[in-house]
Structure formats: C-alpha cells, structure tokens
Design a protein around this motif. Structure first.
Motif, short mmCIF file in Angstrom:
data_model
loop_
_atom_site.label_atom_id
_atom_site.label_comp_id
_atom_site.label_asym_id
_atom_site.label_seq_id
_atom_site.Cartn_x
_atom_site.Cartn_y
_atom_site.Cartn_z
N LEU A 1 1.56 16.48 -1.08
CA LEU A 1 0.62 16.09 -0.04
C LEU A 1 -0.76 15.98 -0.68
CD1 LEU A 1 0.12 15.76 3.08
CD2 LEU A 1 -0.32 18.21 3.11
N TRP A 2 -1.46 14.90 -0.38
CA TRP A 2 -2.83 14.78 -0.86
C TRP A 2 -3.66 15.87 -0.21
CZ3 TRP A 2 -3.80 11.91 -4.85
CH2 TRP A 2 -3.15 10.69 -5.05
N VAL A 3 -4.53 16.49 -0.97
CA VAL A 3 -5.44 17.49 -0.42
C VAL A 3 -6.83 16.87 -0.43
CG1 VAL A 3 -6.41 19.78 -0.71
CG2 VAL A 3 -4.03 19.37 -1.28
N ALA A 4 -7.33 16.58 0.76
CA ALA A 4 -8.63 15.92 0.89
C ALA A 4 -9.41 16.61 2.00
CB ALA A 4 -8.42 14.44 1.20
N ASN A 5 -10.67 16.19 2.17
CA ASN A 5 -11.51 16.79 3.18
C ASN A 5 -11.19 16.28 4.59
OD1 ASN A 5 -12.46 14.24 2.71
ND2 ASN A 5 -14.61 14.79 2.56
N ASP A 6 -10.24 15.41 4.71
CA ASP A 6 -9.84 14.85 5.99
C ASP A 6 -8.39 14.41 5.86
OD1 ASP A 6 -9.98 13.91 8.56
OD2 ASP A 6 -11.43 12.32 8.16
N GLU A 7 -7.77 14.02 6.96
CA GLU A 7 -6.39 13.57 6.91
C GLU A 7 -6.28 12.06 6.81
OE1 GLU A 7 -4.21 15.18 10.19
OE2 GLU A 7 -4.71 17.24 9.67
N ASN A 8 -7.36 11.36 7.14
CA ASN A 8 -7.33 9.89 7.17
C ASN A 8 -8.45 9.32 6.33
OD1 ASN A 8 -5.22 9.94 9.06
ND2 ASN A 8 -6.69 10.15 10.73
N CYS A 9 -8.21 8.14 5.81
CA CYS A 9 -9.23 7.40 5.06
C CYS A 9 -10.33 6.99 6.04
CB CYS A 9 -8.59 6.18 4.41
SG CYS A 9 -9.74 5.10 3.55
N GLY A 10 -11.58 7.20 5.67
CA GLY A 10 -12.70 6.84 6.54
C GLY A 10 -12.95 5.36 6.66
N CYS B 1 -2.65 2.47 1.92
CA CYS B 1 -3.68 1.73 2.65
C CYS B 1 -3.09 0.39 3.11
CB CYS B 1 -4.91 1.51 1.77
SG CYS B 1 -4.66 0.42 0.36
N PRO B 2 -3.69 -0.27 4.10
CA PRO B 2 -3.14 -1.52 4.62
C PRO B 2 -3.08 -2.65 3.59
CG PRO B 2 -4.91 -0.71 6.04
CD PRO B 2 -4.86 0.17 4.84
N ASP B 3 -3.99 -2.64 2.60
CA ASP B 3 -4.01 -3.70 1.59
C ASP B 3 -3.02 -3.47 0.46
OD1 ASP B 3 -5.98 -5.00 2.98
OD2 ASP B 3 -7.62 -4.10 1.82
N CYS B 4 -2.44 -2.29 0.42
CA CYS B 4 -1.56 -1.92 -0.69
C CYS B 4 -0.16 -2.47 -0.46
CB CYS B 4 -1.53 -0.40 -0.82
SG CYS B 4 -0.74 0.15 -2.32
N GLU B 5 0.47 -2.90 -1.53
CA GLU B 5 1.82 -3.43 -1.44
C GLU B 5 2.88 -2.36 -1.67
OE1 GLU B 5 2.15 -6.78 -4.03
OE2 GLU B 5 0.43 -7.79 -3.12
N CYS B 6 2.46 -1.17 -2.02
CA CYS B 6 3.44 -0.12 -2.27
C CYS B 6 4.00 0.40 -0.95
CB CYS B 6 2.82 1.03 -3.07
SG CYS B 6 1.65 2.03 -2.16
N LYS B 7 5.19 0.89 -1.00
CA LYS B 7 5.84 1.44 0.19
C LYS B 7 5.73 2.96 0.24
CE LYS B 7 7.36 -2.55 1.52
NZ LYS B 7 6.35 -3.36 2.12
N VAL B 8 5.50 3.56 -0.92
CA VAL B 8 5.41 5.02 -1.01
C VAL B 8 4.07 5.37 -1.64
CG1 VAL B 8 6.47 7.09 -1.98
CG2 VAL B 8 7.91 5.17 -1.30
N PRO C 1 -3.84 5.68 -5.15
CA PRO C 1 -4.42 7.02 -5.27
C PRO C 1 -5.65 7.20 -4.39
CG PRO C 1 -5.09 5.69 -7.11
CD PRO C 1 -4.12 4.85 -6.31
N LEU C 2 -6.04 8.43 -4.23
CA LEU C 2 -7.28 8.76 -3.54
C LEU C 2 -8.39 8.93 -4.57
CD1 LEU C 2 -6.08 11.45 -0.99
CD2 LEU C 2 -6.11 8.97 -0.78
N VAL C 3 -9.60 8.60 -4.18
CA VAL C 3 -10.76 8.81 -5.03
C VAL C 3 -11.83 9.52 -4.21
CG1 VAL C 3 -10.33 6.90 -6.62
CG2 VAL C 3 -11.64 6.49 -4.54
N HIS D 1 -8.92 5.92 0.10
CA HIS D 1 -7.93 5.24 -0.73
C HIS D 1 -8.72 4.43 -1.77
CE1 HIS D 1 -5.33 5.41 3.01
NE2 HIS D 1 -4.55 5.97 2.08
N MET D 2 -8.23 4.37 -2.98
CA MET D 2 -8.93 3.64 -4.04
C MET D 2 -9.15 2.18 -3.66
SD MET D 2 -7.88 2.88 -7.99
CE MET D 2 -6.52 1.86 -7.49
#
Length: 108
Positions: free
Chosen positions: A37-46, A56-63, A69-71, A80-81
């Motif tokens: 699980l990603w550990v971030a200051n929030d659960e969702n990308c701002g 992210c919606p622009d990403c083609e990956c399924k997993v 990655p997160l940055v 999301h990067m």
C-alpha cells in the motif's frame, strides 16, 4: 511431575512437548502472502482525485506500482507522477504545487 523455576508444574515430555512441557511445532511448508500500500499524506491524488493504490486516469497500466509511482514535493504533498508532470507542464511561468501553491520542488 516437576516444578519449573517460575512455580508452574511441568507437563510430562512427549512427542509434541519439550522437557518443560511447552508445545513443539515443526513447520513442513510455508506459503508467504504479501500485499502493499502506498503510504502518503492522503488517500487520493490531489490532481486526479483517484486513489493512490490505483493508477492515474492517464496511465495505461492496470496495476499500480512502478509504472505509476507516487512523487512527493518538498511541501510534503503527494501526487501520481503522471498527474504532477502534466500539471507542471501546464504552468506558464512558475511551477507551483496545486495544493498549497508553493514553488514545486521534488523531494529527494
């Protein structure tokens, strides 16, 4: 029957007990299972408002993972990067964090 140093009475030793009467177990096989699980200051990308444990919606990956990655910025906000790069590319003059409007600098 014997008394142990702490006052307990020892159980007789047998095929599944040691000399103190404690149970003995032999592990014949083990199948490890893990999750992450990603550990971030929030659960969702701002920016995209999608969960960090998804892509992210622009990403083609399924997993989620290495492909999405997160940055973190020095301001401690996380995205999301792909989302932050798209945001920064849309900035005309100075690049600011979309959450706090501080100058954006990637955390090392």
């Amino acid at each position: 029957d014997r008394d142990l140093a702490d006052g307990r009475q020892a159980l007789p030793a047998g095929p599944h007990r040691d000399r103190h009467g404690n149970m003995r177990v032999r592990v014949r096989s083990w199948h490890g299972v893990a999750s992450w699980l990603w550990v971030a200051n929030d659960e969702n990308c701002g920016i995209c408002r999608m969960a960090f444990n998804g892509c992210c919606p622009d990403c083609e990956c399924k997993v989620p993972g290495d492909d999405c990655p997160l940055v973190w910025g020095q301001c401690s906000h996380c995205f999301h990067m792909h989302c932050i790069l798209k945001w920064l590319n849309s900035q005309q003059v100075q690049q600011h964090c979309p959450m706090c409007r501080q100058e954006w600098k990637f955390r090392e």
